[in-house]
Design a protein around this motif. Structure first.
Motif, mmCIF file in Angstrom:
data_model
loop_
_atom_site.group_PDB
_atom_site.id
_atom_site.type_symbol
_atom_site.label_atom_id
_atom_site.label_comp_id
_atom_site.label_asym_id
_atom_site.label_seq_id
_atom_site.Cartn_x
_atom_site.Cartn_y
_atom_site.Cartn_z
ATOM 1 N N GLY A 103 0.797 -1.274 0.049
ATOM 2 C CA GLY A 103 -0.014 -0.012 -0.046
ATOM 3 C C GLY A 103 0.805 1.374 -0.080
ATOM 4 N N ASN A 104 0.141 2.326 -0.509
ATOM 5 C CA ASN A 104 0.850 3.738 -0.025
ATOM 6 C C ASN A 104 1.065 3.992 1.370
ATOM 7 O OD1 ASN A 104 2.283 5.967 -0.796
ATOM 8 N ND2 ASN A 104 0.474 6.767 -2.004
ATOM 9 N N TYR A 105 2.087 4.833 1.687
ATOM 10 C CA TYR A 105 2.377 5.108 3.004
ATOM 11 C C TYR A 105 1.003 5.601 3.799
ATOM 12 C CZ TYR A 105 7.042 5.794 1.410
ATOM 13 O OH TYR A 105 8.319 5.615 0.945
ATOM 14 N N PHE A 106 0.901 4.951 5.097
ATOM 15 C CA PHE A 106 0.026 5.135 6.119
ATOM 16 C C PHE A 106 -1.441 4.813 5.323
ATOM 17 C CE2 PHE A 106 3.319 7.531 7.567
ATOM 18 C CZ PHE A 106 3.497 6.972 8.787
ATOM 19 N N ASP A 107 -1.423 3.764 4.443
ATOM 20 C CA ASP A 107 -2.757 3.500 3.940
ATOM 21 C C ASP A 107 -3.107 1.950 3.987
ATOM 22 O OD1 ASP A 107 -5.384 3.822 2.699
ATOM 23 O OD2 ASP A 107 -4.478 3.896 0.311
ATOM 24 N N GLU A 108 -3.051 1.585 5.290
ATOM 25 C CA GLU A 108 -3.241 0.210 5.631
ATOM 26 C C GLU A 108 -4.676 -0.231 5.371
ATOM 27 O OE1 GLU A 108 -1.500 2.182 7.806
ATOM 28 O OE2 GLU A 108 0.522 1.121 7.857
ATOM 29 N N GLU A 109 -5.607 0.994 5.323
ATOM 30 C CA GLU A 109 -7.085 0.613 5.590
ATOM 31 C C GLU A 109 -7.285 0.166 3.974
ATOM 32 O OE1 GLU A 109 -8.406 4.668 6.814
ATOM 33 O OE2 GLU A 109 -10.093 3.630 6.921
ATOM 34 N N THR A 110 -6.725 0.715 3.063
ATOM 35 C CA THR A 110 -7.144 0.300 1.584
ATOM 36 C C THR A 110 -6.708 -1.204 1.187
ATOM 37 O OG1 THR A 110 -7.182 2.510 0.884
ATOM 38 C CG2 THR A 110 -7.040 0.683 -0.942
ATOM 39 N N MET A 111 -5.523 -1.699 2.015
ATOM 40 C CA MET A 111 -4.979 -2.968 1.982
ATOM 41 C C MET A 111 -5.904 -3.817 2.492
ATOM 42 S SD MET A 111 -1.048 -1.585 3.122
ATOM 43 C CE MET A 111 -0.346 -3.255 3.193
ATOM 44 N N TYR A 112 -6.424 -3.546 3.908
ATOM 45 C CA TYR A 112 -7.536 -4.578 4.332
ATOM 46 C C TYR A 112 -8.585 -4.694 3.536
ATOM 47 C CZ TYR A 112 -4.575 -4.847 8.647
ATOM 48 O OH TYR A 112 -3.647 -5.008 9.630
ATOM 49 N N GLN A 113 -9.058 -3.217 2.907
ATOM 50 C CA GLN A 113 -10.132 -3.510 2.090
ATOM 51 C C GLN A 113 -10.098 -4.543 0.863
ATOM 52 O OE1 GLN A 113 -10.707 0.180 0.083
ATOM 53 N NE2 GLN A 113 -12.418 -0.398 -1.152
ATOM 54 N N ALA A 114 -8.891 -4.373 0.404
ATOM 55 C CA ALA A 114 -8.593 -5.378 -0.747
ATOM 56 C C ALA A 114 -8.423 -6.732 -0.321
ATOM 57 C CB ALA A 114 -7.490 -4.752 -1.702
ATOM 58 N N ALA A 115 -7.806 -6.979 0.703
ATOM 59 C CA ALA A 115 -7.636 -8.263 1.023
ATOM 60 C C ALA A 115 -9.071 -8.958 1.449
ATOM 61 C CB ALA A 115 -6.582 -8.091 2.473
ATOM 62 N N TYR A 116 -9.868 -7.948 2.293
ATOM 63 C CA TYR A 116 -10.959 -8.760 2.674
ATOM 64 C C TYR A 116 -11.879 -9.003 1.485
ATOM 65 C CZ TYR A 116 -15.339 -9.173 5.409
ATOM 66 O OH TYR A 116 -16.478 -9.671 5.952
ATOM 67 N N ALA A 117 -11.837 -8.038 0.437
ATOM 68 C CA ALA A 117 -12.640 -8.418 -0.848
ATOM 69 C C ALA A 117 -12.288 -9.783 -1.314
ATOM 70 C CB ALA A 117 -12.483 -7.280 -1.773
ATOM 71 N N PHE A 118 -10.995 -10.028 -1.330
ATOM 72 C CA PHE A 118 -10.287 -11.186 -1.888
ATOM 73 C C PHE A 118 -10.683 -12.481 -1.215
ATOM 74 C CE2 PHE A 118 -6.959 -14.104 -2.522
ATOM 75 C CZ PHE A 118 -6.870 -14.341 -4.023
ATOM 76 N N GLU A 119 -10.454 -12.156 0.187
ATOM 77 C CA GLU A 119 -10.792 -13.232 1.199
ATOM 78 C C GLU A 119 -12.008 -14.169 1.061
ATOM 79 O OE1 GLU A 119 -10.963 -12.180 5.414
ATOM 80 O OE2 GLU A 119 -9.202 -13.727 5.837
#
Ligand code: GLN
Length: 452
Positions: A436-452
Motif C-alpha cells: 500500500g501507499n504510506y499510511f494506507d493500511e485501510e485500503t490494503m485491508y479493504q482489498a484483502a478482505y474483498a479477496f478473502e
C-alpha cells in the motif's frame, strides 16, 4: 465462554500440538490465567473489544518478567524489567499474551533454522521450513494454537512466514507502531506487525497496537484510523499495479499461477489491474544486506557479556569477557552479519558500500513513489517459492538472501506490505503480497478482505 476457559483451552491445544510444530520458546501459563480471571471480573467494554483473546509474541519483543531470548544463546536468561510499548498496548486492550514464539536468531534468517533453541515446523508439512524470521509466530497461528501473534519484519519476516503457512501477515508503514522494546536488528527497517487467520482480525489487532510513542522518536504522530473502516467496501474503482519485475524468472510456475488468478479475481470484482515497473527493485537485496548488516553491527554492540544475558566463564581479562562472551553467545549467521556490517562501515569502504547503498535506496523509494502516482495498491507474490526443505541453503547464504527479493524493497521504502493467502501450489500455501501507499493500511485491508 469466559476468558479463563478460552485461555485454558488454548494451553490444552498448545500441549496437544507443540511436539509437532515446536513454535514456542516460553509459555506464560500462570500469568495468562490470572489475567483472564481479572478480565472475567471486569467484563468486556466498548474500548476493549478484544479483551480475553489469547495472543503469542515473537521472542524479540520484550515482555516484563517473561523470558525474552531473541532465539539467541546470548539472551538465554534475559528477564526484561519492562514491556515493549506494543505489549503494553496489548495488555491495555485486554489481549492475553500466552507465550513467546520461536524465530531466527536476532531475526536474521528466512527459515527459523538459526534459532539457538529449536526448529519450528511448517504447519502444513513438517518436513518443510515455516519461513522466517517470524516462523514461530506464523506456524502457531496456522496450526490453530493461537488466533493471533505479533511478528517483526525487517526484510520480509512477517510476510514470508505468513505466506509459507497460509496466514494473514501485515508489516505496517514504518513508524506506525512503536519499536520501543523491539530488540533492534536494523532500526531504519524494523517494524512490528500482526499475524492472524483472517483479514478482519488482523486489522483489529493493528488498531490495538498502533500509535505515536514518546519512547520511539521514529513512531508517527499521524492519526490512527480504524483499520477495519473500509472492510466490506467494494474494490470497484481501485487501480492495482503488478510490477513486471515481480512476475519474472525465478518465480515458481505454481506461485505465478496463483497470483495471476488473484489478478483475475480483482478484475472480476471491478478493480483495474495493470502492469507497472519498479526498475530498481533488482538491487534491493544487495542494498539491504549492506544497510541491515551495518545497522545490526552497531545495534548488537550492546551485547557485551556484561549488560545482558550470557557471560563466558572462560575469562582472564575484561577484553576476554567481551570476546569470549560474543564468540560463544552469537551464532554463525549473526556473526556473518556483524562482520559484513563492520566492513561496510569501516573507513575506506564506507563511501563505496554504506553511502552508495543509501543512494540506491533512494532510487528504490522513488520507483514506488512514481508507481503510487498511478495506482492504489501493488500486487505480486510474497516469495518466489512455496516452503522448502530444511537445510536447503545450509552452505549457501547468498542463495538464501536472494529469496527475499520481493519483500525487501518494501522495507527499504518504509511502505506497508501484507501477505494474504492466495491458494496452494504443490500442496503448500501461496501468499499474495499487497503493498500500500504510506499510511494506507485501510485500503490494503479493504482489498484483502474483498479477496478473502
Ligand atoms: N530474511 C531477511 C534477513 O535474514 C529478513 C529478516 C527479517 O525481516 N527480520 O535479514
Amino acid at each position: 465462554v469466559s476468558a479463563k476457559e478460552v485461555v485454558q483451552d488454548t494451553f490444552k491445544r498448545i500441549d496437544a500440538t507443540e511436539a509437532k510444530v515446536d513454535s514456542f520458546i516460553t509459555l506464560n501459563q500462570e500469568k495468562a490465567l490470572m489475567q483472564a480471571e481479572k478480565i472475567d471480573a471486569a467484563g468486556i467494554t466498548a474500548t476493549t473489544p478484544l479483551a480475553g483473546i489469547p495472543i503469542g509474541i515473537k521472542d524479540n519483543i520484550v515482555t516484563k518478567g517473561l523470558l525474552t531470548t531473541a532465539a539467541s544463546k546470548m539472551l538465554y536468561n534475559f528477564d526484561p524489567v519492562y514491556d515493549a510499548t506494543s505489549v503494553e498496548k496489548l495488555y491495555e486492550g485486554g489481549l492475553i499474551p500466552v507465550g513467546k514464539l520461536n524465530m531466527d536468531e536476532f531475526a536474521m534468517g528466512s527459515t527459523t533454522e538459526t534459532s539457538y533453541f529449536k526448529k519450528t515446523k511448517n504447519a502444513w508439512d513438517a518436513t518443510k521450513v515455516p519461513g522466517g524470521s517470524s516462523g514461530g509466530s506464523a506456524a502457531a497461528v496456522a496450526a490453530g494454537q493461537i488466533p493471533a501473534s505479533l511478528g517483526s519484519d525487517t526484510g520480509g519476516s512477517i510476510r514470508q512466514p505468513a505466506s509459507f503457512n497460509g496466514v494473514v501477515g501485515m508489516k505496517p508503514t514504518y513508524g506506525r507502531i512503536s519499536r520501543f522494546g523491539l530488540i533492534a536488528f536494523a532500526s531504519s527497517l524494523d517494524q512490528i506487525g500482526p499475524m492472524t487467520r483472517t483479514v478482519e482480525d488482523n486489522a483489529l489487532i493493528l488498531n490495538a497496537i498502533s500509535g505515536h510513542d514518546v519512547k520511539d522518536s521514529t513512531s508517527s504522530k499521524k492519526e490512527v484510523p480504524n483499520f477495519a473502516g473500509k472492510i466490506g467496501q467494494s474494490v470497484k474503482g481501485l487501480t492495482i499495479g503488478v510490477p513486471k519485475e515481480y512476475m519474472g524468472e525465478g518465480v515458481q510456475p505454481g506461485v505465478k499461477a496463483a497470483i495471476e488468478d488473484a489478478m483475475k479475481t480483482y478484475e472480476a470484482l471491478g478493480a483495474t489491474v495493470k502492469e507497472i515497473s519498479l526498475p530498481h527493485s533488482k538491487y534491493g537485496v544487495e542494498v539491504y544486506y549492506i544497510i541491515a548488516s551495518s545497522e545490526a553491527s552497531s545495534n548488537l554492540q550492546r551485547f557485551d557479556g556484561i549488560r545482558y544475558g550470557y557471560r563466558s566463564e572462560n575469562v582472564k581479562s575484561l577484553d576476554d569477557v567481551y570476546v569470549s562472551s560474543r564468540s560463544e553467545g552469537f551464532g554463525a549467521e549473526v556473526k556473518r552479519r556483524i562482520m559484513l556490517g563492520t566492513f561496510s562501515l569501516s573507513s575506506g569502504y564506507y563511501d563505496a558500500y554504506f553511502k552508495k547503498a543509501g543512494k540506491v535506496r533512494t532510487l528504490i523509494v522513488n520507483d514506488f513513489k512514481k508507481a503510487f502516482a498511478d495506482v492504489d495498491l501493488i500486487l505480486g507474490p510474497v516469495s518466489p517459492t512455496v516452503a522448502y526443505e530444511f537445510g536447503a541453503d545450509a552452505d549457501d547464504p547468498v542463495t538464501a538472501y536472494m529469496r527475499d527479493v520481493l519483500t525487501i524493497p518494501v522495507n527499504l521504502a518504509g511502505l506497508p506490505g501484507m501477505s494474504v493467502p492466495a491458494g496452494f501450489s504443490e500442496g503448500l500455501p501461496v501468499g499474495m503480497q499487497l503493498i500500500g501507499n504510506y499510511f494506507d493500511e485501510e485500503t490494503m485491508y479493504q482489498a484483502a478482505y474483498a479477496f478473502e
